[in-house]
Design a protein around this motif. Structure first.
Motif, PDB file in Angstrom:
ATOM      1  N   GLY A 199       0.795  -1.221   0.000  1.00 36.18           N
ATOM      2  CA  GLY A 199       0.000   0.000   0.000  1.00 36.18           C
ATOM      3  C   GLY A 199       0.827   1.269   0.000  1.00 36.18           C
ATOM      4  N   ALA A 200       0.208   2.366   0.434  1.00 38.74           N
ATOM      5  CA  ALA A 200       0.855   3.680   0.436  1.00 38.74           C
ATOM      6  C   ALA A 200       2.103   3.674   1.316  1.00 38.74           C
ATOM      7  CB  ALA A 200      -0.125   4.737   0.925  1.00 38.74           C
ATOM      8  N   PHE A 201       3.101   4.443   0.884  1.00 39.11           N
ATOM      9  CA  PHE A 201       4.361   4.596   1.614  1.00 39.11           C
ATOM     10  C   PHE A 201       5.157   3.295   1.710  1.00 39.11           C
ATOM     11  CE2 PHE A 201       2.220   8.300   3.906  1.00 39.11           C
ATOM     12  CZ  PHE A 201       2.936   9.260   3.206  1.00 39.11           C
ATOM     13  N   CYS A 202       4.875   2.324   0.842  1.00 37.90           N
ATOM     14  CA  CYS A 202       5.552   1.029   0.921  1.00 37.90           C
ATOM     15  C   CYS A 202       6.239   0.700  -0.398  1.00 37.90           C
ATOM     16  CB  CYS A 202       4.551  -0.072   1.256  1.00 37.90           C
ATOM     17  SG  CYS A 202       3.751   0.114   2.863  1.00 37.90           S
ATOM     18  N   ASP A 203       7.299  -0.120  -0.304  1.00 36.01           N
ATOM     19  CA  ASP A 203       7.928  -0.679  -1.487  1.00 36.01           C
ATOM     20  C   ASP A 203       8.104  -2.170  -1.273  1.00 36.01           C
ATOM     21  OD1 ASP A 203      10.153  -0.998   0.180  1.00 36.01           O
ATOM     22  OD2 ASP A 203      11.240   0.700  -0.666  1.00 36.01           O
ATOM     23  N   ARG A 204       8.860  -2.823  -2.138  1.00 38.21           N
ATOM     24  CA  ARG A 204       8.937  -4.281  -2.074  1.00 38.21           C
ATOM     25  C   ARG A 204       9.583  -4.790  -0.793  1.00 38.21           C
ATOM     26  NH1 ARG A 204      13.553  -3.135  -5.307  1.00 38.21           N
ATOM     27  NH2 ARG A 204      15.419  -4.343  -4.703  1.00 38.21           N
ATOM     28  N   ARG A 205      10.361  -3.933  -0.124  1.00 36.11           N
ATOM     29  CA  ARG A 205      11.045  -4.359   1.096  1.00 36.11           C
ATOM     30  C   ARG A 205      10.157  -4.205   2.330  1.00 36.11           C
ATOM     31  NH1 ARG A 205      14.766  -1.483  -1.990  1.00 36.11           N
ATOM     32  NH2 ARG A 205      16.584  -2.688  -2.698  1.00 36.11           N
ATOM     33  N   THR A 206       9.034  -3.532   2.192  1.00 41.19           N
ATOM     34  CA  THR A 206       8.167  -3.281   3.342  1.00 41.19           C
ATOM     35  C   THR A 206       7.526  -4.571   3.840  1.00 41.19           C
ATOM     36  OG1 THR A 206       7.668  -1.088   2.453  1.00 41.19           O
ATOM     37  CG2 THR A 206       6.235  -1.916   4.202  1.00 41.19           C
ATOM     38  N   PHE A 207       7.069  -5.377   2.901  1.00 43.40           N
ATOM     39  CA  PHE A 207       6.442  -6.648   3.284  1.00 43.40           C
ATOM     40  C   PHE A 207       7.525  -7.714   3.333  1.00 43.40           C
ATOM     41  CE2 PHE A 207       4.382 -10.703   2.606  1.00 43.40           C
ATOM     42  CZ  PHE A 207       3.233 -10.617   3.386  1.00 43.40           C
ATOM     43  N   VAL A 208       7.848  -8.165   4.537  1.00 42.74           N
ATOM     44  CA  VAL A 208       8.855  -9.209   4.712  1.00 42.74           C
ATOM     45  C   VAL A 208       8.120 -10.538   4.873  1.00 42.74           C
ATOM     46  CG1 VAL A 208      10.766 -10.050   6.116  1.00 42.74           C
ATOM     47  CG2 VAL A 208      10.425  -7.570   5.812  1.00 42.74           C
ATOM     48  N   PRO A 209       8.207 -11.410   3.879  1.00 46.39           N
ATOM     49  CA  PRO A 209       7.447 -12.667   3.953  1.00 46.39           C
ATOM     50  C   PRO A 209       7.898 -13.517   5.146  1.00 46.39           C
ATOM     51  CG  PRO A 209       8.257 -12.269   1.717  1.00 46.39           C
ATOM     52  CD  PRO A 209       8.946 -11.290   2.608  1.00 46.39           C
ATOM     53  N   PRO A 210       6.985 -13.864   6.042  1.00 44.92           N
ATOM     54  CA  PRO A 210       7.350 -14.681   7.200  1.00 44.92           C
ATOM     55  C   PRO A 210       7.509 -16.146   6.804  1.00 44.92           C
ATOM     56  CG  PRO A 210       5.009 -14.277   7.209  1.00 44.92           C
ATOM     57  CD  PRO A 210       5.558 -13.504   6.046  1.00 44.92           C
ATOM     58  N   PRO A 211       8.159 -16.930   7.659  1.00 50.23           N
ATOM     59  CA  PRO A 211       8.330 -18.355   7.361  1.00 50.23           C
ATOM     60  C   PRO A 211       7.014 -19.077   7.092  1.00 50.23           C
ATOM     61  CG  PRO A 211       9.737 -17.711   9.187  1.00 50.23           C
ATOM     62  CD  PRO A 211       8.864 -16.541   8.894  1.00 50.23           C
ATOM     63  N   GLY A 212       5.939 -18.605   7.727  1.00 48.87           N
ATOM     64  CA  GLY A 212       4.648 -19.231   7.501  1.00 48.87           C
ATOM     65  C   GLY A 212       4.183 -19.139   6.057  1.00 48.87           C
ATOM     66  N   LEU A 213       4.716 -18.168   5.305  1.00 46.51           N
ATOM     67  CA  LEU A 213       4.401 -18.061   3.881  1.00 46.51           C
ATOM     68  C   LEU A 213       5.489 -18.679   3.011  1.00 46.51           C
ATOM     69  CD1 LEU A 213       2.848 -14.472   3.481  1.00 46.51           C
ATOM     70  CD2 LEU A 213       1.672 -16.674   3.498  1.00 46.51           C
ATOM     71  N   THR A 214       6.758 -18.388   3.331  1.00 48.33           N
ATOM     72  CA  THR A 214       7.838 -18.869   2.467  1.00 48.33           C
ATOM     73  C   THR A 214       7.994 -20.387   2.511  1.00 48.33           C
ATOM     74  OG1 THR A 214       9.453 -18.432   4.233  1.00 48.33           O
ATOM     75  CG2 THR A 214       9.114 -16.705   2.588  1.00 48.33           C
ATOM     76  N   SER A 215       7.444 -21.023   3.556  1.00 51.33           N
ATOM     77  CA  SER A 215       7.502 -22.478   3.617  1.00 51.33           C
ATOM     78  C   SER A 215       6.431 -23.130   2.749  1.00 51.33           C
ATOM     79  CB  SER A 215       7.350 -22.965   5.065  1.00 51.33           C
ATOM     80  OG  SER A 215       6.071 -22.619   5.573  1.00 51.33           O
ATOM     81  N   ARG A 216       5.471 -22.338   2.298  1.00 55.09           N
ATOM     82  CA  ARG A 216       4.349 -22.880   1.517  1.00 55.09           C
ATOM     83  C   ARG A 216       4.225 -22.243   0.126  1.00 55.09           C
ATOM     84  NH1 ARG A 216       0.630 -25.423   4.738  1.00 55.09           N
ATOM     85  NH2 ARG A 216       0.042 -26.406   2.748  1.00 55.09           N
ATOM     86  N   PHE A 217       4.790 -21.039  -0.055  1.00 51.07           N
ATOM     87  CA  PHE A 217       4.665 -20.316  -1.317  1.00 51.07           C
ATOM     88  C   PHE A 217       6.027 -19.777  -1.762  1.00 51.07           C
ATOM     89  CE2 PHE A 217       0.755 -19.665   1.099  1.00 51.07           C
ATOM     90  CZ  PHE A 217      -0.244 -19.969   0.186  1.00 51.07           C
ATOM     91  N   THR A 218       6.158 -19.550  -3.054  1.00 52.75           N
ATOM     92  CA  THR A 218       7.222 -18.682  -3.556  1.00 52.75           C
ATOM     93  C   THR A 218       6.621 -17.282  -3.579  1.00 52.75           C
ATOM     94  OG1 THR A 218       8.136 -20.441  -4.949  1.00 52.75           O
ATOM     95  CG2 THR A 218       8.820 -18.184  -5.430  1.00 52.75           C
ATOM     96  N   VAL A 219       7.094 -16.421  -2.699  1.00 52.39           N
ATOM     97  CA  VAL A 219       6.488 -15.101  -2.513  1.00 52.39           C
ATOM     98  C   VAL A 219       7.217 -14.070  -3.374  1.00 52.39           C
ATOM     99  CG1 VAL A 219       5.832 -13.327  -0.854  1.00 52.39           C
ATOM    100  CG2 VAL A 219       5.857 -15.744  -0.160  1.00 52.39           C
ATOM    101  N   TYR A 220       6.441 -13.357  -4.167  1.00 54.68           N
ATOM    102  CA  TYR A 220       6.968 -12.303  -5.031  1.00 54.68           C
ATOM    103  C   TYR A 220       6.536 -10.953  -4.464  1.00 54.68           C
ATOM    104  CZ  TYR A 220       8.021 -15.831  -8.578  1.00 54.68           C
ATOM    105  OH  TYR A 220       8.535 -16.913  -9.246  1.00 54.68           O
ATOM    106  N   THR A 221       7.497 -10.159  -4.014  1.00 48.25           N
ATOM    107  CA  THR A 221       7.216  -8.786  -3.588  1.00 48.25           C
ATOM    108  C   THR A 221       7.807  -7.859  -4.644  1.00 48.25           C
ATOM    109  OG1 THR A 221       9.238  -8.812  -2.243  1.00 48.25           O
ATOM    110  CG2 THR A 221       7.164  -9.307  -1.121  1.00 48.25           C
ATOM    111  N   TYR A 222       7.084  -6.805  -4.995  1.00 45.94           N
ATOM    112  CA  TYR A 222       7.579  -5.950  -6.071  1.00 45.94           C
ATOM    113  C   TYR A 222       7.375  -4.473  -5.750  1.00 45.94           C
ATOM    114  CZ  TYR A 222       2.813  -5.113  -7.966  1.00 45.94           C
ATOM    115  OH  TYR A 222       1.507  -4.720  -8.152  1.00 45.94           O
ATOM    116  N   ASP A 223       8.193  -3.663  -6.412  1.00 50.27           N
ATOM    117  CA  ASP A 223       8.066  -2.211  -6.300  1.00 50.27           C
ATOM    118  C   ASP A 223       6.977  -1.754  -7.250  1.00 50.27           C
ATOM    119  OD1 ASP A 223      10.098  -1.758  -4.425  1.00 50.27           O
ATOM    120  OD2 ASP A 223      11.643  -1.653  -5.973  1.00 50.27           O
ATOM    121  N   ARG A 224       5.899  -1.256  -6.696  1.00 49.97           N
ATOM    122  CA  ARG A 224       4.884  -0.687  -7.555  1.00 49.97           C
ATOM    123  C   ARG A 224       5.454   0.496  -8.324  1.00 49.97           C
ATOM    124  NH1 ARG A 224      -0.068   0.668  -3.901  1.00 49.97           N
ATOM    125  NH2 ARG A 224      -0.514   1.928  -5.767  1.00 49.97           N
ATOM    126  N   ARG A 225       4.823   0.826  -9.401  1.00 49.12           N
ATOM    127  CA  ARG A 225       5.267   1.919 -10.281  1.00 49.12           C
ATOM    128  C   ARG A 225       5.628   3.178  -9.491  1.00 49.12           C
ATOM    129  NH1 ARG A 225       3.343   3.213 -16.078  1.00 49.12           N
ATOM    130  NH2 ARG A 225       3.321   0.936 -16.061  1.00 49.12           N
TER     131      ARG A 225
END
Length: 258
Positions: free
Chosen positions: A28-54
């Motif tokens: 969301g606002a004021f965030c970039d790809r580094r803002t959301f840090v995927p926790p182990p609860g997600l990375t153990s089940r998904f390949t998580v893609y975080t990206y810099d919005r335009r």
């Protein structure tokens, strides 16, 4: 860091971590790809893609801006992440609005989840006149700090003590640096309520809200769920708009994989 190109040629930067079916995260606002840090609860089940919005981080910012271009950006990341099992997408705040708009526009997603997309349901809160124009004016004048203050006090109506804490934090310069993208967040959420176009969403959709969030957020998420055919509405008790990723991980995993 990796990159892909959106339909208009804009470079979009992303990172991936974890193992499993792809999950694209839109912030969301004021965030970039580094803002959301995927926790182990997600990375153990998904390949998580975080990206810099335009306009953020290492992504480009081709003008003129349009919501449709942001939808294309998310589609480009989803295409880069695509796997045999399909791509899931989760968005927080205006990122949640983006994910829902992408699903409604036909971006090939297997399922989507949105946490408190801040659609302004009429009658639930005051919306200032032309906030995007005011922010552009402040940014053009080099008054980025004032743009942050305007957003916090007038657009989102945060309590005064929240702004005081933010102004004294090391994160303040990073917030000011992203103020030129705030009009993009406003364009995604608008001031006319939940977009009727979300009724076109044809994949499973999870609409999330925080149990301790303000009432206008409760009404927004309920109205959003009402518009989307077959949507699942879940209130995360004990949390507000700033819900930790660790708390959402089991909720998202159950919805996407359960």
């Amino acid at each position: 860091m990796e990159t892909t190109k959106s339909a208009d040629g804009t470079v979009i930067a992303y990172e991936r971590t974890g193992d499993g079916p792809p999950l694209v995260v839109a912030v969301g606002a004021f965030c970039d790809r580094r803002t959301f840090v995927p926790p182990p609860g997600l990375t153990s089940r998904f390949t998580v893609y975080t990206y810099d919005r335009r306009g953020r981080g290492d992504s480009g910012d081709t003008q003129p801006y349009a919501v449709e271009r942001e939808v294309e950006d998310l589609a480009a990341v989803a295409s880069a992440a695509s796997g045999a099992s399909g791509v899931f997408a989760y968005g927080h705040s205006s990122g949640g609005a983006l994910v829902l708009r992408a699903a409604a526009a036909g971006v090939p997603l297997a399922a989507v989840a949105s946490y408190e997309a801040p659609f302004a349901v009429p009658g639930t809160r005051e919306v200032p006149a032309d906030p995007a124009g005011k922010i552009r004016e402040l940014v053009a004048a080099g008054r980025r700090d004032d743009a942050v203050r305007y957003w916090m006090t007038t657009v989102v109506a945060a309590p005064p003590q929240v702004l005081q804490m933010m102004e004294g934090s090391p994160a303040w310069p990073a917030l000011a640096a992203l103020t030129h993208t705030l009009p993009y967040d406003i364009a995604l959420t608008g001031d006319q309520g939940v977009p009727a176009a979300l009724a076109a969403i044809a994949v499973p959709a999870l609409v999330l809200g925080g149990g301790t969030s303000p009432d206008w957020f409760h009404r927004a998420v309920r109205s959003t769920a009402d518009v989307i055919p077959g949507a699942t509405l879940v209130m995360v008790e004990g949390y507000d708009h700033n819900v930790p990723a660790e708390v959402l991980a089991p909720v998202l995993t159950e919805f996407f994989l359960g």
